[in-house]
Design a protein around this motif. Structure first.
Motif, PDB file in Angstrom:
ATOM      1  N   PRO A  40       0.835  -1.210   0.000  1.00 17.55           N
ATOM      2  CA  PRO A  40       0.000   0.000   0.000  1.00 17.55           C
ATOM      3  C   PRO A  40       0.867   1.256   0.000  1.00 17.55           C
ATOM      4  O   PRO A  40       2.026   1.232   0.425  1.00 17.55           O
ATOM      5  N   PRO A  41       0.333   2.370  -0.480  1.00 12.43           N
ATOM      6  CA  PRO A  41       1.092   3.623  -0.467  1.00 12.43           C
ATOM      7  C   PRO A  41       1.451   4.043   0.957  1.00 12.43           C
ATOM      8  O   PRO A  41       0.727   3.758   1.905  1.00 12.43           O
ATOM      9  N   ALA A  45       3.256  10.020   3.181  1.00  8.73           N
ATOM     10  CA  ALA A  45       3.972  10.712   2.107  1.00  8.73           C
ATOM     11  C   ALA A  45       3.199  10.607   0.807  1.00  8.73           C
ATOM     12  O   ALA A  45       3.661   9.990  -0.155  1.00  8.73           O
ATOM     13  N   PRO A  46       2.012  11.196   0.744  1.00  7.77           N
ATOM     14  CA  PRO A  46       1.234  11.138  -0.500  1.00  7.77           C
ATOM     15  C   PRO A  46       2.013  11.794  -1.638  1.00  7.77           C
ATOM     16  O   PRO A  46       2.603  12.860  -1.475  1.00  7.77           O
ATOM     17  N   GLY A  47       2.035  11.134  -2.775  1.00  9.99           N
ATOM     18  CA  GLY A  47       2.724  11.687  -3.923  1.00  9.99           C
ATOM     19  C   GLY A  47       4.197  11.363  -3.997  1.00  9.99           C
ATOM     20  O   GLY A  47       4.861  11.716  -4.980  1.00  9.99           O
ATOM     21  N   GLN A 150       8.754  11.103 -13.722  1.00  3.76           N
ATOM     22  CA  GLN A 150       8.283  10.857 -12.357  1.00  3.76           C
ATOM     23  C   GLN A 150       9.442  10.326 -11.529  1.00  3.76           C
ATOM     24  O   GLN A 150      10.326   9.637 -12.045  1.00  3.76           O
ATOM     25  N   ASP A 151       9.470  10.669 -10.242  1.00  2.00           N
ATOM     26  CA  ASP A 151      10.481  10.076  -9.380  1.00  2.00           C
ATOM     27  C   ASP A 151       9.838   9.584  -8.091  1.00  2.00           C
ATOM     28  O   ASP A 151       8.712   9.939  -7.755  1.00  2.00           O
ATOM     29  N   ALA A 152      10.553   8.701  -7.397  1.00  2.00           N
ATOM     30  CA  ALA A 152      10.094   8.144  -6.125  1.00  2.00           C
ATOM     31  C   ALA A 152      11.194   8.376  -5.104  1.00  2.00           C
ATOM     32  O   ALA A 152      12.377   8.129  -5.379  1.00  2.00           O
TER      33      ALA A 152
END
Length: 256
Positions: A40-41, A45-47, A150-152
């Protein structure tokens, strides 16, 4: 592990772990990857494109017994476990958080248990901890990106220490890395905590990138700081990810 003893950090791979990633180990690794794919996310830290689960276990050296600690019932995730980032995360100082537990079905995975026990053996060989329970924080973290640009980002996004005692150790085992760039690991001095690796004041010991399944590293928390950089989409079409198992070990401290 001499490097961990002498320098406060060390690297290792499947060969040092004594694991041949084939046969039953390959099947167990595939099952672990299935759980990572469905993480799960991160609720805090949404996003950030970060996905995670976390659970506690305790090891009794005099019985050679490893036991998972039950989580707290939760209406969304089934059960959750308290997680403390420590005072060294500038964004979450002393903030109590809970994270979704590691699924019960994964807790008996033979490869996962073998990695946990290998980590424990390294700590017991360095420290005289045979008369106290050993506390383990087991963390599943996936940094995932869906498209170019996009980055993580990991947490904390700077050189840091995990805030434990002089007997706290952290082990990392790469589970998979697919179609991403970045994710470089940096080990530096304790005084570099809070800095970015490229800061001129950062005193860096080593820089490396984990690429193969079960590649990893260990740090003796109070002797070094550490960091992992953001990951970005690679050149192939489709999503990319970096999945890693993090195990924090420390002697249990009585609360009474």
């Amino acid at each position: 592990m001499e490097g961990l003893r002498e320098r406060g950090f060390a690297r290792y791979g499947a060969e040092q772990l004594g694991i041949v990633p084939a046969g039953s180990a390959a099947k167990d690794l595939a099952r672990i990857r299935e759980v990572f794919a469905a993480l799960p996310p991160d609720p805090y830290a949404p996003g950030a494109n970060r996905f995670r689960r976390y659970s506690h276990a305790v090891y009794l050296p005099w019985k050679d017994e490893l036991s998972w600690i039950p989580g707290t019932p939760d209406p969304v995730h089934g059960t959750v476990t308290d997680f403390s980032q420590g005072e060294d995360d500038p964004r979450y100082p002393r903030k109590r958080r809970v994270l979704p537990d590691i699924p019960e079905a994964l807790r008996g995975n033979a490869l996962l248990l073998r990695l946990l026990r290998w980590d424990i053996e390294q700590v017991l060989s360095m420290k005289n901890l045979g008369s106290r329970p050993l506390w383990a924080g087991v963390h599943l973290i996936r940094l995932g990106v869906d498209r170019p640009g996009q980055d993580a980002v990991s947490s904390p996004n700077c050189l840091h220490q995990d805030g434990g005692s002089a007997s706290t150790f952290t082990f990392a085992h790469l589970i998979s890395r697919t179609n991403v760039t970045g994710g470089q690991n940096v080990i530096a001095t304790p005084g570099s905590a809070g800095l970015q690796p490229e800061d001129p004041w950062a005193d860096v010991h080593a820089e490396f990138t984990l690429t193969d399944p079960l590649d990893g590293y260990a740090v003796h928390d109070h002797r070094v700081s550490h960091y992992v950089g953001p990951v970005r989409a690679g050149s192939e079409p489709g999503p990319g990810e970096r999945s890693i198992l993090i195990v924090g070990l420390a002697p249990y401290v009585p609360q009474l």
